[in-house]
Scaffold this active site. Structure first.
Site, PDB file in Angstrom:
ATOM      1  N   TYR A  89       0.835  -1.201   0.000  1.00  0.00           N
ATOM      2  CA  TYR A  89       0.000   0.000   0.000  1.00  0.00           C
ATOM      3  C   TYR A  89       0.871   1.253   0.000  1.00  0.00           C
ATOM      4  CZ  TYR A  89      -4.061   2.909   1.103  1.00  0.00           C
ATOM      5  OH  TYR A  89      -5.065   3.841   1.053  1.00  0.00           O
ATOM      6  N   PHE A 141      -8.210  18.064 -25.773  1.00  0.00           N
ATOM      7  CA  PHE A 141      -8.850  16.756 -25.903  1.00  0.00           C
ATOM      8  C   PHE A 141     -10.231  16.787 -25.231  1.00  0.00           C
ATOM      9  CE2 PHE A 141      -9.423  12.270 -24.532  1.00  0.00           C
ATOM     10  CZ  PHE A 141      -9.492  11.728 -25.796  1.00  0.00           C
ATOM     11  N   ASP A 142     -11.135  15.893 -25.645  1.00  0.00           N
ATOM     12  CA  ASP A 142     -12.526  15.994 -25.149  1.00  0.00           C
ATOM     13  C   ASP A 142     -12.652  15.840 -23.635  1.00  0.00           C
ATOM     14  OD1 ASP A 142     -11.953  13.299 -25.422  1.00  0.00           O
ATOM     15  OD2 ASP A 142     -13.905  12.736 -26.226  1.00  0.00           O
ATOM     16  N   ASP A 232      -0.142  18.179 -22.136  1.00  0.00           N
ATOM     17  CA  ASP A 232      -0.915  16.938 -22.177  1.00  0.00           C
ATOM     18  C   ASP A 232      -0.076  15.971 -23.017  1.00  0.00           C
ATOM     19  OD1 ASP A 232      -2.542  14.816 -22.861  1.00  0.00           O
ATOM     20  OD2 ASP A 232      -4.342  16.024 -23.113  1.00  0.00           O
ATOM     21  N   ALA A 234      -0.037  12.642 -23.744  1.00  0.00           N
ATOM     22  CA  ALA A 234      -0.486  11.303 -24.151  1.00  0.00           C
ATOM     23  C   ALA A 234       0.401  10.703 -25.250  1.00  0.00           C
ATOM     24  CB  ALA A 234      -1.939  11.357 -24.622  1.00  0.00           C
ATOM     25  N   LYS A 275      -1.647   5.425 -24.115  1.00  0.00           N
ATOM     26  CA  LYS A 275      -1.200   5.765 -25.468  1.00  0.00           C
ATOM     27  C   LYS A 275       0.285   5.402 -25.580  1.00  0.00           C
ATOM     28  CE  LYS A 275      -5.305   7.711 -25.277  1.00  0.00           C
ATOM     29  NZ  LYS A 275      -5.477   9.060 -24.857  1.00  0.00           N
ATOM     30  N   HIS A 466     -21.370  11.818 -26.924  1.00  0.00           N
ATOM     31  CA  HIS A 466     -21.033  10.866 -27.984  1.00  0.00           C
ATOM     32  C   HIS A 466     -20.967   9.422 -27.499  1.00  0.00           C
ATOM     33  CE1 HIS A 466     -17.324  12.182 -26.062  1.00  0.00           C
ATOM     34  NE2 HIS A 466     -16.724  11.087 -26.478  1.00  0.00           N
TER      35      HIS A 466
HETATM   36  C1  LIG Z   1      -6.649   9.799 -24.200  1.00  0.00           C
HETATM   37  C2  LIG Z   1      -6.330  11.202 -23.955  1.00  0.00           C
HETATM   38  C3  LIG Z   1      -6.635  11.837 -22.743  1.00  0.00           C
HETATM   39  C4  LIG Z   1      -7.425  11.155 -21.645  1.00  0.00           C
HETATM   40  O1  LIG Z   1      -6.823  10.028 -21.201  1.00  0.00           O
HETATM   41  P1  LIG Z   1      -7.619   8.733 -20.670  1.00  0.00           P
HETATM   42  O2  LIG Z   1      -6.538   7.799 -20.291  1.00  0.00           O
HETATM   43  O3  LIG Z   1      -8.491   8.253 -21.782  1.00  0.00           O
HETATM   44  O4  LIG Z   1      -8.431   9.173 -19.504  1.00  0.00           O
HETATM   45  C5  LIG Z   1      -6.240  13.139 -22.586  1.00  0.00           C
HETATM   46  N1  LIG Z   1      -5.604  13.800 -23.563  1.00  0.00           N
HETATM   47  C6  LIG Z   1      -5.293  13.232 -24.742  1.00  0.00           C
HETATM   48  C7  LIG Z   1      -4.564  14.020 -25.781  1.00  0.00           C
HETATM   49  C8  LIG Z   1      -5.651  11.925 -24.986  1.00  0.00           C
HETATM   50  O5  LIG Z   1      -5.376  11.382 -26.172  1.00  0.00           O
END
Ligand SMILES: *Cc1c(COP(=O)(O)O)cnc(C)c1O
Length: 474
Positions: A89, A141-142, A232, A234, A275, A466
């Site tokens: 933990y 991103f969404d 961000d 990813a 990703k 969506h």
């Molecule tokens: C996938 C993604 C996110 C969100 O990540 P999750 O792991 O799906 O919660 C944020 N920003 C970008 C650019 C992404 O491609």
């Protein structure tokens, strides 16, 4: 529309010689059977799904290009890492290994593990984002936008204009337009801007990269105005690879050196590890300042879990740590991005309109020009996603008017400049043969495009619509 400076465009940026035939630096040890349901079955399944492929059971999908998120194939080393997970933990060994790999690859001193990228956003935004704030960036991103709007703040898109013209080929279509950014900051005032956000690669904008010079310029501007810069991250490795291939003066550096410089300009980074870290689940919140780390820690414990595991098992942290190294290996990146490029070029050759040049992780079909007889309020990209499933059992995803949602202030649909169907390529999963089949199906659709009808809602959820919306044909 501003045009790219000549210095941004070396003559040969598209002729990356290592690309077109770089084979995968691995062979296949385990296979997962897939099956194409027959046409009548596909029709039934799509009807039952309310014409929304998020509702289609995965075993009824032949080739699944819904997302590259968490759908990659882990390596034998990652599977072996799982066995070494320490599930303590507090003070887990796996946490310390992950922390060391984040420091080495990304260069951040402080890190909190989260269950996904959006969870890292939730924790960071809980500290920094407040009612009425403005967060400028390059096509948020969404989930990022949803987290901002959930806090009654606003995301303002400052991406360069070229990003919204599908056939304009410039090397760094994901860049932030500094003039737009300056204007937003001047109008808003820095006190209402908790941070500027750069998303690498620009996912919503077509998986297009951001140049290192652009990150430097945004950083210099943020320094001048006393603003934080958040990345961000990813697809940071894919972005760094594009920088190495396309940006003058970067060709001799390693992807890891470039990535580290990119991150050196950021105060914090959120990352969906699903990703570029090639794991099935996981996220990271990285920070430079101890103060921000301390503030975020409380929310991490509240929402995710204790500091040394966050939202993850020890074994997940192990696979993630290994994945950060594998995802930044250059022969892997050349094969991956090369595959996406070959697929995109084969569609262009067949006359299918796509966003050019191909991005890092996906090919985006321009639905407005594929289906010119449909109005944007008839959801042409969503209609195309349905037909791709009906015709070939292939699952793509809409990046258009449905995803863009309604304006939280006016309640009106806000049709985006680009109406796209994204076909996302999972990492290390499909062969070029699979993608040739996808191309053939798209050619068939193109030849009967007048038969494709628009859609309307039969159910529209209030938030992130969506995912759960249902439709019928008009
Ligand atoms: C996938 C993604 C996110 C969100 O990540 P999750 O792991 O799906 O919660 C944020 N920003 C970008 C650019 C992404 O491609």
């Amino acid at each position: 529309m501003s045009t790219a400076k000549p210095s941004d465009q070396p003559h040969d940026w598209q002729n990356t010689s290592s690309l077109p035939s770089h084979p995968e630096p691995y062979k296949i040890k385990m296979v997962e059977p897939i099956h194409l349901p027959d046409r009548a079955e596909r029709e039934l399944i799509l009807q039952e799904a309310g014409l929304n492929v998020f509702n289609v059971p995965a075993d009824r999908v032949f080739i699944d290009l819904l997302t590259d998120s968490g759908t990659g194939a882990m390596s034998e080393h990652q599977w072996a890492s799982l066995m070494e997970g320490d599930e303590s933990y507090a003070g887990s060994t796996s946490f310390h290994r992950l922390k060391a790999s984040v420091q080495e690859i990304m260069g951040f001193e402080y890190m909190l593990p989260t269950h996904q990228g959006r969870a890292a956003e939730n924790v960071l935004h809980s500290v920094l984002v407040h009612d009425g704030d403005i967060i400028p960036g390059n096509s948020h991103f969404d989930t990022t936008k949803a987290h901002i709007e959930f806090r009654h703040a606003h995301a303002v898109d400052c991406t360069v204009d070229e990003c919204f013209v599908p056939d304009v080929e410039i090397p760094f279509k994901g860049n932030v337009d500094l003039d737009k950014l300056r204007e937003v900051v001047d109008q808003t005032g820095v006190e209402k801007i908790p941070f500027v956000l750069i998303t690498v690669t620009n996912n919503s904008g077509g998986g297009q990269p951001v140049s290192l010079q652009n990150v430097r310029d945004v950083h210099a501007f943020c320094q001048e105005r006393g603003l934080r810069l958040v990345i961000d991250a990813a697809r940071f490795a894919e972005n760094a690879w594009f920088i190495q291939q396309r940006e003058p003066g970067q060709g001799d550096r390693t992807v890891r050196e470039i990535a580290k410089e990119m991150f050196s300009y950021a105060d914090a980074a959120t990352m969906s590890a699903k990703k570029d870290a090639i794991v099935n689940m996981g996220g990271l919140l990285c920070m430079r300042s101890e103060e921000l780390y301390t503030q975020c820690s409380s929310f991490n414990i509240l929402f995710e879990g204790y500091l040394t595991y966050g939202g993850l098992s020890g074994r997940d942290m192990e696979a993630l740590a290994t994945g950060l190294y594998e995802g930044t290996e250059e022969d892997y990146l050349a094969a991956r991005i090369g595959q996406v490029k070959r697929f995109g070029d084969s569609l262009t050759e067949a006359g299918i309109p796509i966003v050019r040049p191909p991005g890092g992780h996906a090919i985006y079909v321009d639905a407005k020009s594929f289906l010119p007889h449909l109005d944007q309020e008839q959801f042409p990209a969503q209609a195309l996603v349905c037909e791709l499933y009906l015709e070939g059992g292939i699952r793509g995803v809409e990046i258009g008017t449905v995803l863009a949602d309604r304006d939280p202030d006016t309640g009106k649909n806000r049709p985006p400049k680009l109406e796209l169907m994204r076909m996302t390529i999972p990492r290390r999963v499909y062969t070029d043969n699979h993608l040739q089949y996808v191309r053939d199906v798209l050619v068939t659709l193109r030849d009967r495009r007048e038969s494709i009808r628009g859609l309307k809602f039969t159910y529209e959820p209030p938030i992130l619509r969506h995912f759960r919306a249902r439709f019928e044909w008009e």
